[in-house]
Design a protein around this motif. Sequence first.
Motif, PDB file in Angstrom:
ATOM      1  N   SER A 127       8.633  16.868 -21.926  1.00  0.00           N
ATOM      2  CA  SER A 127       7.618  15.829 -22.117  1.00  0.00           C
ATOM      3  C   SER A 127       8.183  14.431 -21.905  1.00  0.00           C
ATOM      4  O   SER A 127       9.394  14.199 -22.007  1.00  0.00           O
ATOM      5  CB  SER A 127       7.033  15.923 -23.527  1.00  0.00           C
ATOM      6  OG  SER A 127       7.994  15.505 -24.492  1.00  0.00           O
ATOM      7  N   VAL A 128       7.279  13.502 -21.640  1.00  0.00           N
ATOM      8  CA  VAL A 128       7.667  12.106 -21.459  1.00  0.00           C
ATOM      9  C   VAL A 128       8.309  11.553 -22.731  1.00  0.00           C
ATOM     10  O   VAL A 128       9.354  10.892 -22.675  1.00  0.00           O
ATOM     11  CB  VAL A 128       6.442  11.257 -21.077  1.00  0.00           C
ATOM     12  CG1 VAL A 128       6.812   9.777 -21.008  1.00  0.00           C
ATOM     13  CG2 VAL A 128       5.875  11.717 -19.743  1.00  0.00           C
ATOM     14  N   LYS A 129       7.706  11.847 -23.870  1.00  0.00           N
ATOM     15  CA  LYS A 129       8.215  11.316 -25.126  1.00  0.00           C
ATOM     16  C   LYS A 129       9.634  11.788 -25.390  1.00  0.00           C
ATOM     17  O   LYS A 129      10.510  10.997 -25.772  1.00  0.00           O
ATOM     18  CB  LYS A 129       7.297  11.739 -26.287  1.00  0.00           C
ATOM     19  CG  LYS A 129       7.727  11.201 -27.649  1.00  0.00           C
ATOM     20  CD  LYS A 129       7.760   9.687 -27.672  1.00  0.00           C
ATOM     21  CE  LYS A 129       8.166   9.149 -29.035  1.00  0.00           C
ATOM     22  NZ  LYS A 129       8.300   7.678 -29.051  1.00  0.00           N
ATOM     23  N   GLU A 132      12.036  10.028 -23.099  1.00  0.00           N
ATOM     24  CA  GLU A 132      12.350   8.688 -23.574  1.00  0.00           C
ATOM     25  C   GLU A 132      13.389   8.725 -24.689  1.00  0.00           C
ATOM     26  O   GLU A 132      14.316   7.898 -24.734  1.00  0.00           O
ATOM     27  CB  GLU A 132      11.075   8.001 -24.067  1.00  0.00           C
ATOM     28  CG  GLU A 132      10.078   7.682 -22.955  1.00  0.00           C
ATOM     29  CD  GLU A 132       8.758   7.163 -23.493  1.00  0.00           C
ATOM     30  OE1 GLU A 132       8.544   7.249 -24.731  1.00  0.00           O
ATOM     31  OE2 GLU A 132       7.936   6.683 -22.697  1.00  0.00           O
ATOM     32  N   LEU A 149       9.580  14.922 -16.119  1.00  0.00           N
ATOM     33  CA  LEU A 149       8.845  14.601 -17.341  1.00  0.00           C
ATOM     34  C   LEU A 149       7.344  14.829 -17.277  1.00  0.00           C
ATOM     35  O   LEU A 149       6.604  14.230 -18.047  1.00  0.00           O
ATOM     36  CB  LEU A 149       9.131  13.141 -17.724  1.00  0.00           C
ATOM     37  CG  LEU A 149      10.603  12.785 -17.900  1.00  0.00           C
ATOM     38  CD1 LEU A 149      10.757  11.326 -18.286  1.00  0.00           C
ATOM     39  CD2 LEU A 149      11.264  13.684 -18.928  1.00  0.00           C
ATOM     40  N   GLY A 150       6.874  15.691 -16.414  1.00  0.00           N
ATOM     41  CA  GLY A 150       5.451  15.994 -16.478  1.00  0.00           C
ATOM     42  C   GLY A 150       4.728  15.719 -15.179  1.00  0.00           C
ATOM     43  O   GLY A 150       5.294  15.192 -14.224  1.00  0.00           O
ATOM     44  N   CYS A 182       4.126  21.919 -14.855  1.00  0.00           N
ATOM     45  CA  CYS A 182       4.011  20.487 -14.573  1.00  0.00           C
ATOM     46  C   CYS A 182       3.505  20.194 -13.164  1.00  0.00           C
ATOM     47  O   CYS A 182       2.953  19.122 -12.927  1.00  0.00           O
ATOM     48  CB  CYS A 182       5.350  19.785 -14.810  1.00  0.00           C
ATOM     49  SG  CYS A 182       6.706  20.496 -13.850  1.00  0.00           S
ATOM     50  N   GLU A 281      -2.027  14.648 -18.906  1.00  0.00           N
ATOM     51  CA  GLU A 281      -1.653  16.023 -18.583  1.00  0.00           C
ATOM     52  C   GLU A 281      -2.325  17.015 -19.527  1.00  0.00           C
ATOM     53  O   GLU A 281      -2.328  16.827 -20.740  1.00  0.00           O
ATOM     54  CB  GLU A 281      -0.132  16.177 -18.659  1.00  0.00           C
ATOM     55  CG  GLU A 281       0.379  17.499 -18.121  1.00  0.00           C
ATOM     56  CD  GLU A 281       1.888  17.538 -18.014  1.00  0.00           C
ATOM     57  OE1 GLU A 281       2.398  18.251 -17.139  1.00  0.00           O
ATOM     58  OE2 GLU A 281       2.565  16.849 -18.806  1.00  0.00           O
ATOM     59  N   GLU A 306       0.008   7.679 -14.241  1.00  0.00           N
ATOM     60  CA  GLU A 306       1.425   7.396 -14.474  1.00  0.00           C
ATOM     61  C   GLU A 306       2.341   8.515 -13.986  1.00  0.00           C
ATOM     62  O   GLU A 306       3.533   8.330 -13.834  1.00  0.00           O
ATOM     63  CB  GLU A 306       1.687   7.140 -15.956  1.00  0.00           C
ATOM     64  CG  GLU A 306       1.533   8.354 -16.851  1.00  0.00           C
ATOM     65  CD  GLU A 306       1.980   8.101 -18.279  1.00  0.00           C
ATOM     66  OE1 GLU A 306       1.708   8.948 -19.132  1.00  0.00           O
ATOM     67  OE2 GLU A 306       2.590   7.061 -18.535  1.00  0.00           O
ATOM     68  N   TYR A 307       1.791   9.702 -13.732  1.00  0.00           N
ATOM     69  CA  TYR A 307       2.600  10.823 -13.269  1.00  0.00           C
ATOM     70  C   TYR A 307       2.705  10.812 -11.747  1.00  0.00           C
ATOM     71  O   TYR A 307       1.752  10.470 -11.059  1.00  0.00           O
ATOM     72  CB  TYR A 307       1.995  12.147 -13.721  1.00  0.00           C
ATOM     73  CG  TYR A 307       1.982  12.333 -15.216  1.00  0.00           C
ATOM     74  CD1 TYR A 307       3.115  12.782 -15.881  1.00  0.00           C
ATOM     75  CD2 TYR A 307       0.834  12.055 -15.967  1.00  0.00           C
ATOM     76  CE1 TYR A 307       3.118  12.964 -17.253  1.00  0.00           C
ATOM     77  CE2 TYR A 307       0.827  12.235 -17.340  1.00  0.00           C
ATOM     78  CZ  TYR A 307       1.963  12.689 -17.979  1.00  0.00           C
ATOM     79  OH  TYR A 307       1.955  12.871 -19.335  1.00  0.00           O
ATOM     80  N   LYS A 352       7.546   6.618 -13.456  1.00  0.00           N
ATOM     81  CA  LYS A 352       8.132   6.868 -14.776  1.00  0.00           C
ATOM     82  C   LYS A 352       8.077   8.324 -15.201  1.00  0.00           C
ATOM     83  O   LYS A 352       9.085   8.909 -15.609  1.00  0.00           O
ATOM     84  CB  LYS A 352       7.408   5.997 -15.800  1.00  0.00           C
ATOM     85  CG  LYS A 352       7.677   6.347 -17.248  1.00  0.00           C
ATOM     86  CD  LYS A 352       6.808   5.478 -18.134  1.00  0.00           C
ATOM     87  CE  LYS A 352       6.523   6.159 -19.439  1.00  0.00           C
ATOM     88  NZ  LYS A 352       5.616   5.395 -20.274  1.00  0.00           N
ATOM     89  N   SER A 353       6.916   8.957 -15.106  1.00  0.00           N
ATOM     90  CA  SER A 353       6.744  10.288 -15.675  1.00  0.00           C
ATOM     91  C   SER A 353       6.804  11.400 -14.642  1.00  0.00           C
ATOM     92  O   SER A 353       6.527  12.537 -14.956  1.00  0.00           O
ATOM     93  CB  SER A 353       5.407  10.368 -16.421  1.00  0.00           C
ATOM     94  OG  SER A 353       5.344   9.384 -17.404  1.00  0.00           O
TER      95      SER A 353
END
Length: 377
Positions: A127-129, A132, A149-150, A182, A281, A306-307, A352-353
């Motif tokens: 996951s993104v979280k 991070e 990350l997804g 993913c 997602e 964002e993905y 980012k993701s």
Amino acid sequence: MEVSFTADYIDYMSEWTRRIEGEIITSDRQDENIFLFRKPIGVVAGILPWNFPFFLIARKMAPALVTGNTIVIKPSEETPNNCFEFAKLVAETDLPDGVFNVVSGKGNVGAALTSSPKVDMISFTGSVKTGENIMASAAPNITKLNLELGGKAPAIVLDDADIELAVKAIRDSRIINSGQVCNCAERVYVQRGVAEEFIARITAEMKETRFGDPLKDDSIEMGPLVNRQGLEKVRDSVETALAQGAKLECGGGIADTPTGHYFLPTVLSGCDMSMDIMKQETFGPVLPIQIVDTLDEAIAFSNDCEYGLTSSIYTKDLSKAIRAVKRLEFGETYINRENFEAMQGFHAGVRKSGIGGADGKHGLYEYLSTQVVYMQS
């Protein structure tokens, strides 16, 4: 299937042991050559998600070992047994002790691993979280990271598409591993001229999806979600979409089964980019669909997320396909086929993701450092 693919992947990566190359570079100085060597990084930490708990061990282990590193695998606390069985197989080989290692546990174990100054590289899928958190944990040691990350993969279906092919490929891409992948097809942008036909046919196909326990019936196409929490998250996502104006074509709820966490294969039409389900997602067999008028509109909506891992387009016009490939902000684009990378390709993302990828011949070099030697003759 996963075991067979894992063995195939390890065989493929082992072939690259003879293909890791350096360079000899001409220097500006007279009688000097510059040698570029590829060297192992050291200790790699491979942190796994729960959704492909066997194959992803190989995807992290194989390139690490081929390039001369050692690896420590940390499986998800949801699915550790696959890793333990994998370790038993490794123990039967002549691999030296300490080259392949396993540590198990919850997040605190992962945190100890990613913050360790003895770890030289971290490869994480999840996951993104959590990604991070891993970045923050690795920052004091400036540890090298490789993160996936997804995804929220868009599928674009144009007026000139082979609808039968598009329906089959998108449906297969949505139900693979019960939608818990993913790079699954996560949302569809269908051109208005074929929208009615596409929605009707994809709905019929999703309705006919055979779900249940695959260990009891070989004809099963879709198993359960990973746990009750995942099931409820998918249910909440669908309910939110309906409250925001989506139309339910089929499914939409938890299946009435005596055991297992099954969500009905679901199609949502009438969706638009104001809805959470088109951007966030969804790890489950849910397919939201939005009607568009042009390819430009479809590309713009696809990129509004964002993905940036995978995407796909269905069209018989090569120029339209290439135009989309150039403008889609995703690491991978599939033309007229389901979403799933080839091992000899490069599993990668942008933004980012969607960051990711240590696969294929290019990703192999993620596991190597570069040493430059200047030699004056």
